[in-house]
Design a protein around this motif. Structure first.
Motif, PDB file in Angstrom:
ATOM      1  N   UNK A 164     -13.507 -12.290  15.759  1.00  0.00           N
ATOM      2  CA  UNK A 164     -12.107 -12.203  15.388  1.00  0.00           C
ATOM      3  C   UNK A 164     -12.225 -12.494  13.988  1.00  0.00           C
ATOM      4  N   UNK A 165     -11.263 -11.650  13.237  1.00  0.00           N
ATOM      5  CA  UNK A 165     -11.098 -11.899  11.610  1.00  0.00           C
ATOM      6  C   UNK A 165     -10.947 -13.491  11.548  1.00  0.00           C
ATOM      7  N   UNK A 210      -9.083 -15.183   9.729  1.00  0.00           N
ATOM      8  CA  UNK A 210      -7.637 -15.495   9.506  1.00  0.00           C
ATOM      9  C   UNK A 210      -6.987 -15.510  10.894  1.00  0.00           C
ATOM     10  N   UNK A 211      -7.310 -14.697  11.827  1.00  0.00           N
ATOM     11  CA  UNK A 211      -6.771 -14.686  13.071  1.00  0.00           C
ATOM     12  C   UNK A 211      -6.930 -16.093  13.800  1.00  0.00           C
ATOM     13  N   UNK A 264      -5.104 -18.715  12.662  1.00  0.00           N
ATOM     14  CA  UNK A 264      -3.588 -18.448  13.045  1.00  0.00           C
ATOM     15  C   UNK A 264      -3.468 -19.053  14.604  1.00  0.00           C
ATOM     16  N   UNK A 281      -1.418 -22.271  15.797  1.00  0.00           N
ATOM     17  CA  UNK A 281      -0.354 -22.348  16.980  1.00  0.00           C
ATOM     18  C   UNK A 281      -0.786 -23.257  17.855  1.00  0.00           C
ATOM     19  N   UNK A 332     -10.957 -12.719   3.809  1.00  0.00           N
ATOM     20  CA  UNK A 332      -9.544 -13.421   3.381  1.00  0.00           C
ATOM     21  C   UNK A 332      -9.538 -13.902   2.116  1.00  0.00           C
ATOM     22  N   UNK A 365      -7.515 -13.096  -0.974  1.00  0.00           N
ATOM     23  CA  UNK A 365      -6.634 -14.231  -1.584  1.00  0.00           C
ATOM     24  C   UNK A 365      -6.686 -14.564  -2.884  1.00  0.00           C
ATOM     25  N   UNK A 373      -5.003  -9.756   5.904  1.00  0.00           N
ATOM     26  CA  UNK A 373      -4.963 -11.161   6.361  1.00  0.00           C
ATOM     27  C   UNK A 373      -4.158 -12.120   5.154  1.00  0.00           C
ATOM     28  N   UNK A 376      -0.600 -11.911   6.064  1.00  0.00           N
ATOM     29  CA  UNK A 376      -0.279 -13.037   7.161  1.00  0.00           C
ATOM     30  C   UNK A 376       0.035 -14.438   6.633  1.00  0.00           C
ATOM     31  N   UNK A 377      -0.783 -15.112   5.907  1.00  0.00           N
ATOM     32  CA  UNK A 377      -0.838 -16.287   5.328  1.00  0.00           C
ATOM     33  C   UNK A 377       0.555 -16.052   4.403  1.00  0.00           C
ATOM     34  N   UNK A 428       3.219 -16.901   6.715  1.00  0.00           N
ATOM     35  CA  UNK A 428       3.279 -18.548   7.027  1.00  0.00           C
ATOM     36  C   UNK A 428       3.901 -19.492   6.064  1.00  0.00           C
ATOM     37  N   UNK A 429       3.763 -19.140   5.088  1.00  0.00           N
ATOM     38  CA  UNK A 429       4.437 -20.070   3.824  1.00  0.00           C
ATOM     39  C   UNK A 429       5.780 -19.863   3.663  1.00  0.00           C
ATOM     40  N   UNK A 479       7.468 -17.078  14.604  1.00  0.00           N
ATOM     41  CA  UNK A 479       6.270 -17.172  15.275  1.00  0.00           C
ATOM     42  C   UNK A 479       5.864 -15.941  15.871  1.00  0.00           C
ATOM     43  N   UNK A 533       4.294 -13.796  13.407  1.00  0.00           N
ATOM     44  CA  UNK A 533       3.160 -14.016  12.940  1.00  0.00           C
ATOM     45  C   UNK A 533       2.029 -13.767  14.070  1.00  0.00           C
ATOM     46  N   UNK A 534       2.500 -13.940  15.212  1.00  0.00           N
ATOM     47  CA  UNK A 534       1.518 -13.565  16.298  1.00  0.00           C
ATOM     48  C   UNK A 534       1.194 -12.171  16.539  1.00  0.00           C
ATOM     49  N   UNK A 554      -1.037 -11.127  13.671  1.00  0.00           N
ATOM     50  CA  UNK A 554      -2.518 -11.467  14.211  1.00  0.00           C
ATOM     51  C   UNK A 554      -2.916 -10.509  14.885  1.00  0.00           C
ATOM     52  N   UNK A 562      -3.907  -7.255  13.317  1.00  0.00           N
ATOM     53  CA  UNK A 562      -5.269  -7.372  12.579  1.00  0.00           C
ATOM     54  C   UNK A 562      -6.229  -7.575  13.307  1.00  0.00           C
ATOM     55  N   UNK A 563      -6.490  -7.903  14.294  1.00  0.00           N
ATOM     56  CA  UNK A 563      -7.664  -8.233  15.112  1.00  0.00           C
ATOM     57  C   UNK A 563      -7.828  -6.895  16.132  1.00  0.00           C
TER      58      UNK A 563
END
Lengths: 335, 288
Positions: free
Chosen positions: A155-156, A158-159, A162, A166, B223, B227, B238, B241-242, B245-246, B252, B255-256, B259, B262-263
């Motif tokens: 997984x990346x 960052x994931x 994440x 959670x 990341x 960044x 990536x 996503x952050x 979050x901020x 949520x 955000x999920x 994620x 991305x994966x």
């Protein structure tokens, strides 16, 4: 390069264009011609290979050696955002390094790093080894499940961060919700200075145990059957077989794994950035993170570079160790 | 293909003993499945969250009607743009690494020159260095060159690790191909590089694919560099996503969903290259 241009069609009809040394054996004149040809061919091939290697090496030098030199040079200056032009001077070349020694936050960060690295590497070894043994000894169906165990590792990052954000955020976390239902309400683990680092360790172990697992599984398949069978016939139980026969075969793999994970643990970033941001206070601030803060939050590039140089030195020593052990491992296999 | 294990004792056991062993194996298999479920739970939880309606994100109720609301919301929030940036950077960086690295790897595998070991060692060392050591000089240089927040800047930075992976992995694949085939092509009048192109490269195609996929995965997953070296234009998924979050009040489920998106490519590709995964990850230390 046009590939067909050098394919001489007549050469295909009239046989080999260049005689092999073995074909020219016999007559002295032919042997001399062959030597001559060999020399030419060597020169020609060296030129061709050099042409293939050169672009990559030039680019690699530009993107690795040049930054390295820049990093070291910058680390000798007080370069910062406040006065980018004027601070490029070298009156006190060791100034940043002298300051590092007195910087309690830096010394603390090394200690945090040591705690994080040692515990998480140890746990990764144990969990990885345990799961490798479990998967190795199970049926074919379970062997097919191995791939799924790799998910956390691929997984990346960052994931991964994440996923654990959670789990660790009380408002949204199924873990917190379940514990509350069972009558054990839990404070946020990552906001609590006593538990924050261990929460990070848990996430890091989850992400990286598959690495050890994979390496150990590969090594387990090379454990020879004969000594194992012999021991079984002599009445050794499963535990004795593991400790006295299997474990010695795994020893080097485990050491190499540990060093790899140790080196990589110095780069841990996304988990820290997303979960705790180095906090609460500085309890999860590892050296890498402190260097990042100095360079990119406070814009003290000179000071940040000095931290990076120190980290490079530590990693260099560890890498030398890995490569020595790696070579020894290869020798052991050759025997 | 599954190697026999030391738990299988010597052959010709009594029937009852074999039955015990069978039962033990079933027990172990069950244990393995249970452990797998526990390990994957955090990850599966995020995936199921992505398909929940926004108001229902924290429900422990496992029965719900899945919705693509969160993904649609992401689309409106312009996540597609950072996703596209990620794709562009990863593809460009993979392509460039292969273009430069494959010939270099071939030369290193066939050409016995004096400094060969040192060159190989230098290539391998780049994998071990902490990214922060690269980011400070790159940041300063990019500020000066105007490459901050640009896709090309990221492509260049990702070459630091991708080029090393390509050279290291492809060298291994080339060394596994016997030179006799190339020599035959030379005899027929091929030049060194046309023999490489027509004879050797096609033979290493599986290795080439694996290497390309690993490069893609590593660039896609980065990341830290993204960044620091991007701001608004070249932000990759990536980092986006952050940023979500901020941002206060972000849901949520979105955000999920981000994620999960991305994966996705990484999970798909990993199946392709799992055989070579350890080689890619350990590039730099253990030399066979």
């Amino acid at each position: 390069m046009p590939p067909t241009a050098s394919l001489a069609p007549q050469a295909l009809d009239t046989g080999p264009a260049r005689p092999l040394p073995s074909q020219a054996r016999g007559k002295p004149a032919a042997a001399a011609a062959s030597r001559n040809w060999q020399r030419n061919w060597q020169r020609e091939s060296a030129r061709a290979y050099g042409l293939g290697l050169a672009p990559a090496l030039v680019v690699l030098a530009a993107i690795t050696l040049l930054p390295l030199v820049t990093l070291v040079v910058v680390s000798l200056t007080p370069l910062s955002l406040t006065d980018p032009a004027a601070t490029f001077h070298f009156e006190q070349p060791a100034g940043n390094y002298a300051q590092l020694l007195q910087d309690q936050r830096f010394v603390d960060s090394l200690w945090v790093q040591a705690k994080l690295s040692s515990v998480s590497v140890l746990l990764q070894l144990l969990v990885g080894l345990g799961l490798a043994l479990l998967l190795h000894s199970s049926s074919r169906v379970v062997a097919g499940l191995r791939t799924f165990f790799l998910i956390p590792m691929v997984l990346p990052p960052i994931v991964v961060a994440l996923v654990w954000k959670i789990i660790y955020t009380p408002d949204i976390s199924p873990m917190h919700a379940l514990l509350e239902q069972w009558g054990w309400p839990l404070r946020s683990l990552i906001a609590n200075p006593d538990t924050a680092l261990w929460a990070i360790v848990a996430a890091d172990v989850w992400q990286w145990f598959p690495f050890t697992m994979l390496m150990v599984l590969a090594q387990l398949q090379m454990v020879p059957r004969d000594p194992v069978d012999a021991a079984r016939i002599d009445g050794a139980n499963r535990w004795q077989v593991f400790v006295y026969i299997v474990l010695p075969y795994l020893q080097r793999t485990l050491v190499v794994c540990a060093l790899f994970r140790l080196i990589d643990s110095f780069k841990a970033f996304p988990l820290l950035y997303v979960l705790t941001n180095g906090g609460p206070g500085t309890v999860t601030e590892v050296t890498n993170f402190y260097g990042f803060i100095q360079a990119f939050n406070f814009s003290y590039w000179g000071y940040g570079s000095a931290i990076a140089v120190v980290m490079l030195a530590i990693i260099f020593v560890l890498s030398a160790l890995v490569s020595r052990l790696g070579r020894a491992k290869g020798d052991a296999h050759a025997r | 293909m599954h190697a026999e294990t030391w738990h299988h004792a010597a052959p010709a056991l009594p029937v009852w003993q074999r039955a015990v062993q069978g039962a033990q194996r079933h027990l172990l298999s069950t244990a393995a499945v249970v452990v797998l479920m526990v390990v994957l739970l955090p990850f599966l939880w995020m995936v199921q969250m992505a398909f929940r309606p926004a108001g229902d994100a924290l429900s422990l109720d496992l029965v719900f009607s899945p919705t693509l609301e969160a993904f649609a919301g992401l689309w409106q929030d312009n996540f597609a743009r950072s996703f596209g940036n990620s794709l562009l950077v990863s593809v460009l960086s993979t392509g460039l690494s292969l273009l430069l690295g494959v010939p270099a790897a071939y030369a290193l595998s066939r050409w016995r020159f004096k400094q060969r070991r040192q060159v190989a060692l230098w290539v391998l060392c780049t994998r071990m260095a902490p990214p922060i050591a690269f980011t400070i000089p790159f940041f300063l240089a990019f500020r000066w060159l105007g490459l901050l927040d640009s896709v090309w800047g990221l492509v260049l930075v990702y070459l630091t690790f991708n080029l090393a992976i390509v050279i290291w992995m492809m060298q291994g694949f080339f060394e596994a191909i016997p030179t006799a085939l190339e020599e035959a092509a030379w005899m027929d009048g091929c030049s060194i590089w046309s023999a490489f192109w027509h004879v050797t490269l096609p033979l290493t195609r599986p290795g080439l694919v694996a290497t390309a996929v690993l490069c893609f995965i590593f660039s896609w997953s980065d990341f830290f560099f993204a960044l620091i070296l991007t701001r608004t234009q070249a932000v990759t998924a990536p980092v986006a996503i952050v940023n979500f979050l901020q941002y206060d009040g972000w849901e949520w489920t979105k955000i999920a969903a981000a994620g999960t998106l991305v994966m996705l490519p990484v999970l798909l590709f990993t199946v392709l290259v799992r055989k070579y995964l350890v080689h890619g990850l350990t590039a730099g230390g253990v030399k066979d």
